[in-house]
Each structure stands twice: as structure tokens, then as C-alpha cells.
Enzyme design. Structure first.
Site, PDB file in Angstrom:
ATOM      1  N   MET A   1     -10.388   4.464  -8.679  1.00 25.09           N
ATOM      2  CA  MET A   1      -9.305   3.272  -9.156  1.00 25.09           C
ATOM      3  C   MET A   1      -9.893   2.038  -8.457  1.00 25.09           C
ATOM      4  O   MET A   1      -9.435   1.399  -7.381  1.00 25.09           O
ATOM      5  CB  MET A   1      -8.081   3.585  -8.588  1.00 25.09           C
ATOM      6  CG  MET A   1      -7.245   4.595  -9.413  1.00 25.09           C
ATOM      7  SD  MET A   1      -5.842   5.367  -8.733  1.00 25.09           S
ATOM      8  CE  MET A   1      -6.821   6.730  -7.941  1.00 25.09           C
TER       9      MET A   1
ATOM     10  N   MET B   1      -9.134   4.351  -4.171  1.00 22.89           N
ATOM     11  CA  MET B   1      -8.653   3.247  -4.254  1.00 22.89           C
ATOM     12  C   MET B   1      -8.990   2.031  -3.545  1.00 22.89           C
ATOM     13  O   MET B   1      -9.289   2.212  -2.327  1.00 22.89           O
ATOM     14  CB  MET B   1      -7.118   3.587  -4.209  1.00 22.89           C
ATOM     15  CG  MET B   1      -6.213   4.548  -4.852  1.00 22.89           C
ATOM     16  SD  MET B   1      -4.516   4.688  -4.216  1.00 22.89           S
ATOM     17  CE  MET B   1      -4.104   5.953  -5.339  1.00 22.89           C
TER      18      MET B   1
ATOM     19  N   ASP C   1      -2.463  12.629 -15.529  1.00 20.87           N
ATOM     20  CA  ASP C   1      -2.354  12.293 -14.101  1.00 20.87           C
ATOM     21  C   ASP C   1      -1.144  11.223 -13.542  1.00 20.87           C
ATOM     22  O   ASP C   1      -1.200  10.225 -14.158  1.00 20.87           O
ATOM     23  CB  ASP C   1      -3.632  11.372 -13.681  1.00 20.87           C
ATOM     24  CG  ASP C   1      -3.514  11.330 -12.281  1.00 20.87           C
ATOM     25  OD1 ASP C   1      -2.804  11.604 -11.264  1.00 20.87           O
ATOM     26  OD2 ASP C   1      -4.835  10.620 -11.846  1.00 20.87           O
TER      27      ASP C   1
ATOM     28  N   ASP D   1      -8.608  10.984  -5.440  1.00 23.05           N
ATOM     29  CA  ASP D   1      -8.431   9.506  -5.720  1.00 23.05           C
ATOM     30  C   ASP D   1      -8.738   8.427  -4.826  1.00 23.05           C
ATOM     31  O   ASP D   1      -8.432   8.109  -3.571  1.00 23.05           O
ATOM     32  CB  ASP D   1      -6.756   9.207  -5.545  1.00 23.05           C
ATOM     33  CG  ASP D   1      -6.087  10.084  -6.573  1.00 23.05           C
ATOM     34  OD1 ASP D   1      -6.282   9.764  -8.030  1.00 23.05           O
ATOM     35  OD2 ASP D   1      -5.013  10.949  -6.525  1.00 23.05           O
TER      36      ASP D   1
ATOM     37  N   MET E   1      -3.165   8.237 -17.624  1.00 24.50           N
ATOM     38  CA  MET E   1      -2.290   7.837 -16.489  1.00 24.50           C
ATOM     39  C   MET E   1      -0.886   8.055 -16.798  1.00 24.50           C
ATOM     40  O   MET E   1      -0.474   7.229 -17.987  1.00 24.50           O
ATOM     41  CB  MET E   1      -2.395   6.630 -16.006  1.00 24.50           C
ATOM     42  CG  MET E   1      -3.786   6.413 -15.182  1.00 24.50           C
ATOM     43  SD  MET E   1      -4.102   7.665 -13.789  1.00 24.50           S
ATOM     44  CE  MET E   1      -2.636   7.360 -12.775  1.00 24.50           C
TER      45      MET E   1
ATOM     46  N   HIS F   1     -11.259  10.470  -9.139  1.00 23.03           N
ATOM     47  CA  HIS F   1     -10.741   9.469  -9.994  1.00 23.03           C
ATOM     48  C   HIS F   1     -11.070   8.041  -9.274  1.00 23.03           C
ATOM     49  O   HIS F   1     -10.384   7.914  -8.330  1.00 23.03           O
ATOM     50  CB  HIS F   1      -9.085   9.714 -10.110  1.00 23.03           C
ATOM     51  CG  HIS F   1      -8.264   8.791 -10.851  1.00 23.03           C
ATOM     52  ND1 HIS F   1      -7.104   8.802 -10.757  1.00 23.03           N
ATOM     53  CD2 HIS F   1      -8.735   7.618 -11.559  1.00 23.03           C
ATOM     54  CE1 HIS F   1      -6.571   7.848 -11.508  1.00 23.03           C
ATOM     55  NE2 HIS F   1      -7.484   7.103 -11.908  1.00 23.03           N
TER      56      HIS F   1
ATOM     57  N   HIS G   1      -8.687  17.051  -6.912  1.00 23.04           N
ATOM     58  CA  HIS G   1      -8.648  15.516  -7.568  1.00 23.04           C
ATOM     59  C   HIS G   1      -8.606  14.874  -6.379  1.00 23.04           C
ATOM     60  O   HIS G   1      -7.826  14.599  -5.451  1.00 23.04           O
ATOM     61  CB  HIS G   1      -7.085  15.436  -8.479  1.00 23.04           C
ATOM     62  CG  HIS G   1      -7.229  13.969  -8.887  1.00 23.04           C
ATOM     63  ND1 HIS G   1      -7.916  13.969 -10.318  1.00 23.04           N
ATOM     64  CD2 HIS G   1      -6.677  13.148  -8.721  1.00 23.04           C
ATOM     65  CE1 HIS G   1      -7.305  12.761 -10.562  1.00 23.04           C
ATOM     66  NE2 HIS G   1      -6.739  12.218  -9.710  1.00 23.04           N
TER      67      HIS G   1
ATOM     68  N   SER H   1      -3.944  16.775  -6.475  1.00 21.17           N
ATOM     69  CA  SER H   1      -4.616  15.473  -5.722  1.00 21.17           C
ATOM     70  C   SER H   1      -4.089  15.596  -4.417  1.00 21.17           C
ATOM     71  O   SER H   1      -2.765  15.862  -3.880  1.00 21.17           O
ATOM     72  CB  SER H   1      -3.722  14.308  -6.512  1.00 21.17           C
ATOM     73  OG  SER H   1      -3.950  12.942  -5.482  1.00 21.17           O
TER      74      SER H   1
HETATM   75  C1  DX5 Z   1      -2.179   7.779  -8.874  1.00 24.88           C
HETATM   76  C2  DX5 Z   1      -2.998   9.072  -8.632  1.00 24.88           C
HETATM   77  C3  DX5 Z   1      -2.575  10.319  -9.027  1.00 24.88           C
HETATM   78  C4  DX5 Z   1      -1.365  10.816  -7.992  1.00 24.88           C
HETATM   79  C5  DX5 Z   1      -0.823  12.058  -8.585  1.00 24.88           C
HETATM   80  O1  DX5 Z   1      -2.619   6.718  -8.698  1.00 24.88           O
HETATM   81  O2  DX5 Z   1      -4.084   8.699  -9.428  1.00 24.88           O
HETATM   82  O3  DX5 Z   1      -3.687  11.197  -8.818  1.00 24.88           O
HETATM   83  O4  DX5 Z   1      -1.969  10.937  -6.787  1.00 24.88           O
HETATM   84  O5  DX5 Z   1       0.127  12.247  -7.495  1.00 24.88           O
HETATM   85  P1  DX5 Z   1       1.654  12.688  -8.136  1.00 24.88           P
HETATM   86  O6  DX5 Z   1       1.479  14.173  -8.623  1.00 24.88           O
HETATM   87  O7  DX5 Z   1       2.278  12.593  -6.790  1.00 24.88           O
HETATM   88  O8  DX5 Z   1       2.108  11.561  -9.352  1.00 24.88           O
HETATM   89 ZN    ZN Z   2      -5.602  10.329  -9.916  1.00 22.23          ZN
END
Ligand code: DX5
Ligand code: ZN
Length: 220
Positions: free
Chosen positions: A72, A41, A179, A39, A141, A70, A37, A12
Site C-alpha cells: 500500500m 503501508m 482483503d 501489509d 479490498m 500487499h 499476508h 494478516s
Molecule cells: C487493510 C489491510 C488488511 C487488513 C486485514 O489495509 O490490507 O490486510 O490488515 O485485516 P482485517 O481482517 O482485520 O480487516
Molecule cells: Zn492487506
């Protein structure tokens, strides 16, 4: 001795240096990682805002590795057709964010992408009972979503095993991804519990040498 299953790695970029995004994508694409990956948000579903679709579109132009997106965000159906232009391998939506999850997953598949469902740490594996057959990926998660660099929630091991059992029983071919908080100390045990893919953010980008760290993950 049975042969070790190979764990797939999906770094990620959330905690990478965004002023050097192009270099980061090049580094990942010349490493042995399996996916990238991404993310997304929205500051509503999770208490943070990361980056959005124009950034993903530009990453897609440069990346030679498949993208693992992903979402969110609330009401993710609004953005499925926009994502199609970036041709990601997987688009995953949260169980907790979709009122009509079955429709959302079918919408992702109808747009030519593989459909993933993400469970927050408190959401039971049994929630997958009537949706597993519509999933290409189940993301568990192992932190509360919203931030990179958090500590791994230990009961995820049990959740991985239960998820594998449910997928087998329902005839689903979905992969299992974990994740959050994954590092070189817990990745092997996650694979042994049944994980197919692990997301690694901080463990890779705080290490000083992302490519070398990905290599270590690949030899777990
Ligand atoms: C959290 C994300 C993850 C995160 C993973 O909300 O979905 O993908 O960035 O990062 P680490 O490995 O630092 O927990
Ligand atoms: Zn993620």
C-alpha cells in the site's frame, strides 16, 4: 451435491502483537493457513505506516509458509527488486498507485514472483479488462485500506462474482483474494461467490487463539 471448493487462508499479522512477532510466525507456520499476508503501508498512499522491508526479510528467514505481500505504497516499482530477496509467493500492487501498471506487473514477474493487482473498494472491476492476463492474483479490498479491524463492505460479494466472470472471459488464470473485514460469518459466502483466498487479520488475532480460529476458517 458438488464438492465444496476449499478456501485458502492468508492471515494478516497487522493487528498481531509485534513484540511477539517470532512466536506469531511460528504459530502461523504450524497452523493450516496457506499464506502469510504482509501489509506494507507508507503513510502516503494510505493514512498509516506499518512496517517495511527489513522486517519482511527477517520474517522470510523464519517462515515456512509462502508470503503474500500487499504493498500500500506509491510508486511500488522502487521496491520490487528489494523484495526478491524475501522470495514471496505474491507481490500485489494497487491499481490506484501505479501509473504504468502493466510495467509494474511485468517487473514483479521478471523478478521471479507472482504478480497481484489490488482494487480499492470504489475501483470498478472493469479496470481489470486490459491487465487481467498479466495478473496471477486479483485482490479485492473489502475495506478502505490502511487499518485492520474494519467492517466488511457488503458490495464486495457482487465484485467477486464480476471479477470471476471477467477472469474467465479474458482467459486469465489469476486467483481472487478478498482483503478486509473477513470473518467466520462471511468467509463461506465469499467462497461461494468465487473467492479463492481470504485475508483474515482481526478475526484471527483478536480471537485469543489464532491457530484454532484458522482451523475454523479451514472448515468453513
Ligand atoms: C487493510 C489491510 C488488511 C487488513 C486485514 O489495509 O490490507 O490486510 O490488515 O485485516 P482485517 O481482517 O482485520 O480487516
Ligand atoms: Zn492487506
Amino acid at each position: 451435491m458438488p464438492e465444496k471448493r476449499h478456501l485458502k487462508i492468508s492471515p494478516s499479522i497487522l493487528t498481531s502483537d509485534f513484540t511477539r512477532l517470532g512466536e506469531t510466525i511460528d504459530t502461523l507456520c504450524s497452523s493450516r493457513c496457506d499464506y502469510i499476508h504482509l501489509d506494507v503501508m507508507d503513510g502516503v498512499f494510505v493514512p498509516n505506516i506499518s512496517y517495511g522491508f527489513p522486517v519482511i526479510r527477517d520474517i522470510a528467514k523464519k517462515a515456512t509458509k509462502p508470503l503474500d505481500v500487499h504493498l500500500m505504497i506509491v510508486d511500488p516499482d522502487r521496491y520490487i527488486s528489494v523484495l526478491r530477496d524475501a522470495s514471496p509467493e505474491y507481490v500485489s500492487v494497487h491499481y490506484e498507485a501505479c501509473t504504468h501498471l502493466n510495467r509494474s506487473l511485468q517487473n514483479i514477474r521478471a523478478n521471479g514472483m507472482k504478480a497481484g493487482v489490488v482494487l480499492n473498494p470504489h475501483t470498478p472491476v472493469t479496470s481489470l479488462e486490459y491487465i487481467a492476463e498479466y495478473c496471477d492474483l486479483v485482490v479485492l479490498m473489502s475495506v478502505n485500506p490502511g487499518f485492520g479491524g474494519q467492517s466488511f463492505i457488503e458490495n464486495t460479494f457482487r465484485k467477486v462474482t464480476q471479477t470471476k466472470e471477467l477472469l474467465l472471459r479474458t482467459g486469465s488464470k489469476a486467483m481472487v483474494e478478498v482483503d478486509g473485514g473477513v470473518n467466520l460469518n462471511n468467509a463461506g459466502a465469499l467462497r461461494d461467490a468465487g473467492a479463492d483466498i481470504v485475508v483474515t487479520g482481526n478475526a484471527v488475532f483478536a480471537s485469543g487463539n489464532p491457530a484454532d480460529t484458522i482451523e475454523l476458517f479451514k472448515s468453513v
